[in-house]
Every structure is written in C-alpha cells, then in structure tokens.
Scaffold this active site. Structure first.
Site, short mmCIF file in Angstrom:
data_model
loop_
_atom_site.label_atom_id
_atom_site.label_comp_id
_atom_site.label_asym_id
_atom_site.label_seq_id
_atom_site.Cartn_x
_atom_site.Cartn_y
_atom_site.Cartn_z
N LYS A 250 0.84 -1.20 0.00
CA LYS A 250 0.00 0.00 0.00
C LYS A 250 0.87 1.25 0.00
CE LYS A 250 -3.93 -1.82 2.68
NZ LYS A 250 -4.96 -1.63 1.63
N ARG A 324 -10.42 -11.35 2.03
CA ARG A 324 -11.30 -12.40 1.50
C ARG A 324 -10.64 -13.78 1.60
NH1 ARG A 324 -11.75 -9.25 -4.08
NH2 ARG A 324 -11.36 -7.58 -2.58
N1 BES Z 1 -8.15 -3.60 4.41
C1 BES Z 1 -8.29 -3.21 3.06
C2 BES Z 1 -9.58 -2.43 2.79
C3 BES Z 1 -9.69 -1.06 3.43
C4 BES Z 1 -9.34 0.06 2.71
C5 BES Z 1 -10.21 -0.91 4.70
C6 BES Z 1 -9.49 1.32 3.28
C7 BES Z 1 -10.35 0.34 5.26
C8 BES Z 1 -10.00 1.45 4.54
C9 BES Z 1 -8.32 -4.47 2.17
O1 BES Z 1 -7.53 -5.51 2.60
C10 BES Z 1 -7.79 -4.06 0.83
O2 BES Z 1 -6.65 -3.68 0.77
N2 BES Z 1 -8.63 -4.15 -0.20
C11 BES Z 1 -8.24 -3.81 -1.50
C12 BES Z 1 -8.79 -4.86 -2.44
C13 BES Z 1 -8.29 -4.73 -3.85
C14 BES Z 1 -6.80 -5.00 -3.91
C15 BES Z 1 -9.04 -5.73 -4.72
C16 BES Z 1 -8.80 -2.44 -1.82
O3 BES Z 1 -9.92 -2.15 -1.41
O4 BES Z 1 -8.11 -1.65 -2.44
MN MN Z 2 -5.55 -5.39 1.99
#
Ligand code: BES
Ligand code: MN
Ligand code: ZN
Length: 467
Positions: A250, A324
């Site tokens: 990230k 997931r």
């Molecule tokens: N934990 C994150 C989602 C999240 C984002 C929670 C912002 C709270 C605030 C999750 O694990 C994630 O990174 N999801 C990705 C999925 C994508 C790579 C398909 C996302 O939402 O960008």
């Molecule tokens: Mn994530």
C-alpha cells in the site's frame, strides 16, 4: 462509569448535575429548581435536538437539553443528545450525572440515553497520561422501574472492542487477540496457530500469514447455553492486525490506519463475550481470523495459487486483497462448526468507502430474510447498513484463468460487490450476510464516537442474538 436507576426524583439523588429534557411544543415536566421553565420561556434554553443550557439551583447544576420533536425522538436521537450532554457535563466537572428520563418514552430510548452516555465517555489513553476527573456515575431517574443492564453491557462491549481497535499493531498482535478471547467467561475458546491452519488445509488463510513472522491465530469462540432456541449463529470477523498490502504494498500515507483492519474480528469477539455475559438463549459460534499481512521473504506473491479448506483453488493476483482469503477459510470453518446462519464483518474494501462513505456499512447477502434480520438489528443498534446486490454476472469477474477464482478482478468497478461475490463461494447454502465495515469501523464521526475505533458491529450482533 457506574449506571443505576431509581424512582426517586433527581433532587433526591446525590447527583451534582441533573439533566432535564424538553420536547418541542412542550414544557418542563418537573421544574425542580423552579427556574427551568422560565429559562425555556426566555428562549435561553432551546428545544431543538442537542441544544443545551446550564443553570444552577440549590447547590446543583441543571442542564436543560433540547430533545426536538417527540415523534422524531428515537433511540438514535437519544444517543446523540446523551452524547452532547456528556460532553458538556465533562467540561463542567460533573462527577455524578442524573438524567430525568423523559415521560412516555420506550425502553429502546432509555437504552439510547445510556448507550450515548457510555459511548461518548470513551477515551483511549493507554499510552498517554490518564485524564483527570471524569464522570463516575450515571443515574436514571424515572417514575417506573428501569433496568439498564443490557444497554450497559452493549455499550461496554463496544468500548472494549474500541480498545482492541485502537491498540497499535505491535501490541495487538494475533496472539494478543487470542489472549483476550481466552479471558471471556461463559464461552469455550479454541485457537489454531500457523501449523494448525496448515494442517487443517486452510491454504487461503495460511497464505496471508506466510509473509509475517508473527504467529497467526484462528480463534473459535463457542457459546452453547442449555436453553438455546433458534438457529445456531455463526459470526465471522476479519482480524488482519496490520495490513501493509503485502508484496502488492500500500502507499505510505494512510498505511498506519491499517492497524484497524482487525475491526471485524474485535466486534465478533466482544459481541460473543457480551451475549454470554447476558446469558442470551441462543447458540453462537464466533470465528476470528487473525494475522498480519506483510511482505517478508516467504510472503505470498502475485500469481500464486492456493487451495482453500473447501477445495476451491484461488489465484492470488493482488496480495492486498487478503481479507477475503482469510474469511474464505473462516466461513468454511464456521459451517463445519455447525453454524446455520452466518454474518461476517470485515473492513474489506476501499471501494465500499467510495460507495457509502462512513455512514452506512455495505450489506450483501444470499438470503432476503436473513439480510432483513441483520439490517433491522443494525437499525436498532444505530449501526445502519445499505444493501448492495450480488449477481451471477459478477461471478464472471472473479473467474480464474489458472485456478477456480481470482482474489482480485482484472476489470475495474464494483469492488465491494466482487469481494462479496468471492466470499459467497465459501458459504454453501447457509443463509449468509456480509457487512463491509471499511467506512464505518473507525473515524466514523458519530457524535457518540470519539476518533479512532468505533466498535461498529458489536451491538448489531448482540441485537441479532437477542432477536
Ligand atoms: N483492508 C483493506 C480495505 C480497506 C481500505 C479498509 C481502506 C479500510 C480502509 C483491504 O484488505 C484491501 O486492501 N482491499 C483492496 C482490495 C483490492 C486490492 C481488490 C482495496 O480495497 O483496495
Ligand atoms: Mn488489503
Ligand atoms: Zn485488509
């Protein structure tokens, strides 16, 4: 804060501050100090919701609180006004606060006053000087007997979940979460470690845990009262205690917020604890999947293929879609434990924050009746959700090229939905509802929620068990 109820009039209690509410088109019912009605008549005390005025009489403080229209005054309005009163009372140095409960309000409104007070009083000071002062007692004064115990239990469980959320990831590790589960009474707790996950064939969950030296934990909390009625409930929570994204790392700017990626698991853990403490007559299994998501030398890599416990093979195209993967095996595990209705809570997608902001959680479900029950429980709790669709066409988006499914779609769009569509592959025909709490779990800016962890979902799950 100690919470008690009495049928004594407020001036007969030892409160230093008394709150008297006033509805629109209405007057002060009991003008204890003799000057409250005059304050309203002069316009200094206003009747609009959350408007507050302060006066003194007989060596005590009085807060006149505007309640707005009587017909509009429900549990959420009660939480909101109670939070406003709590804030003012704190400023004034109150130690014992007495609410004169407005006449002819429902038990749910009384519960709202208790919840709003306790939730707004929450602060997280583990690594700071403790706050001096503070309110130690709340008294509810009403003409009839009240029992605030259930409202207190729900609010305190929410505050305990907030503590878990707010704790930094170097302190609140997966093992620390398992230790907290072991403290719950009236439940039995089983914990699997890394070797246990691998031995159980939970290849999806285990893949996420490979990138960190911190031991993962699959925490199963079982509450099985002898007098249980209705279906066996399975509550599943995502507890990624820190989500760096893994190899698909990230950006730095907000990465620190990813200590909150365990919020679903915290809610499940504390909700099951409260359900047991309240001795609710319902069978509940809580499943909390706890791990870090880090990019160590053994970490899962984009393109890796793993097999989940139910046999489904998964191409990991993005290591940041880890929630997931964890939930997939946790859902299978909950079904193996006998769950007949499933709810999962997860900070699952940024897409859900884009879609609904911090006001509504996203609700996706395979079953209309169960979705309705989950949504109604959330409504009662002041934790509202908005339902989004599932559809076979979204299944096309998660089809794998080299395996059954992918964890991240090639095509953009509908990110919150495709995540749920992925989870659906792991619930069989058990009625299931998914709450994506990415937007509501922390910093949700409710008047009764300080910055940081919100404890979102705890009271929804308790309400579900109650209903
Ligand atoms: N934990 C994150 C989602 C999240 C984002 C929670 C912002 C709270 C605030 C999750 O694990 C994630 O990174 N999801 C990705 C999925 C994508 C790579 C398909 C996302 O939402 O960008
Ligand atoms: Mn994530
Ligand atoms: Zn995550």
């Amino acid at each position: 804060m100690r919470v008690t109820a009495t049928t004594d009039a407020p001036p007969a209690t030892d409160a230093d501050t008394i709150v008297v509410g006033v509805f629109e088109d209405d007057g002060i019912k009991h003008d204890h100090s003799g000057g409250l009605q005059a304050l309203v008549d002069s316009g200094e005390a206003k009747r609009g919701l959350r408007k507050l005025a302060v006066t003194h009489a007989d060596g005590r403080r009085y807060i006149v609180a505007g309640l707005g229209g009587r017909d509009d005054f429900g549990p959420e309005e009660a939480r909101v006004v109670a939070a406003a009163v709590l804030g003012r009372a704190k400023e004034l140095g109150t130690t014992t606060l007495c609410w004169e409960v407005p006449h002819h309000v429902s038990d749910a409104v009384v519960a709202g006053l208790v919840e709003g007070t306790l939730l707004a009083a929450y602060t997280y000071r583990e690594f700071k000087e403790p706050e001096s002062g503070g309110i130690d007692a709340l008294i509810l004064s009403a003409h009839h007997e009240l029992n605030p115990a259930a409202a207190v239990a729900g609010a305190e469980a929410t505050n305990r979940a907030r503590d878990l959320q707010n704790r930094p990831a170097n302190v609140l590790t997966p093992s620390a979460l398992a230790e907290r589960a072991a403290e719950l009474s009236g439940v039995s707790v089983e914990v699997l470690d890394r070797a246990g996950l691998e031995a159980a064939g939970m290849g999806a969950f285990a893949a996420v845990a490979r990138g960190t030296e911190e031991e993962p934990r699959l925490i199963t909390i079982s509450y099985a009262p002898a007098d249980a009625v209705g279906p066996h409930l399975g509550f599943v929570g995502k507890a990624v205690t820190f989500d760096s994204g893994g190899i698909s790392i990230k950006p730095a700017a907000k990465m620190h917020e990813m200590k909150f990626d365990m919020s679903g698991g915290a809610a499940v853990l504390e909700a099951v604890g409260a359900i047991a403490a309240l001795s609710l007559p319902v069978r509940v299994t809580g499943v909390v999947g706890a791990t870090e998501n880090l990019p160590d030398g053994r970490a899962m890599k984009p393109g890796d293929i793993v097999r989940a416990k139910n046999g489904v093979s998964i191409e990991i195209n993005n290591t940041d879609a880890e929630g997931r993967l964890v939930l997939a095996d946790c859902l299978t595990h909950a079904i193996d434990q006998g769950a007949e209705r499933l709810v999962d809570l997860a900070t699952l997608t940024g897409a859900m924050v884009v879609a609904l902001g911090r006001t509504y959680a996203g609700l996706l479900s395979s079953d209309d009746e169960w979705a309705g029950a989950v949504q109604a429980a959330g409504e009662r709790a002041g934790e509202i959700s908005w339902r989004l669709p599932l559809h076979d066409e979204y299944d096309e988006m998660i089809k794998g090229r080299y395996a059954d499914i992918v964890n991240s779609t090639a095509e953009r769009g509908a990110g919150g939905i495709t995540a749920a569509q992925f989870l659906k592959r792991f619930v069989g025909d058990v009625p299931w509802a998914h709450l994506d709490i990415a937007g509501t779990a922390y910093d949700n800016k409710k008047p009764y929620t300080p910055v940081g962890g919100a404890g979102f979902g705890v009271r929804t799950l308790i309400e579900l068990a109650r209903g």
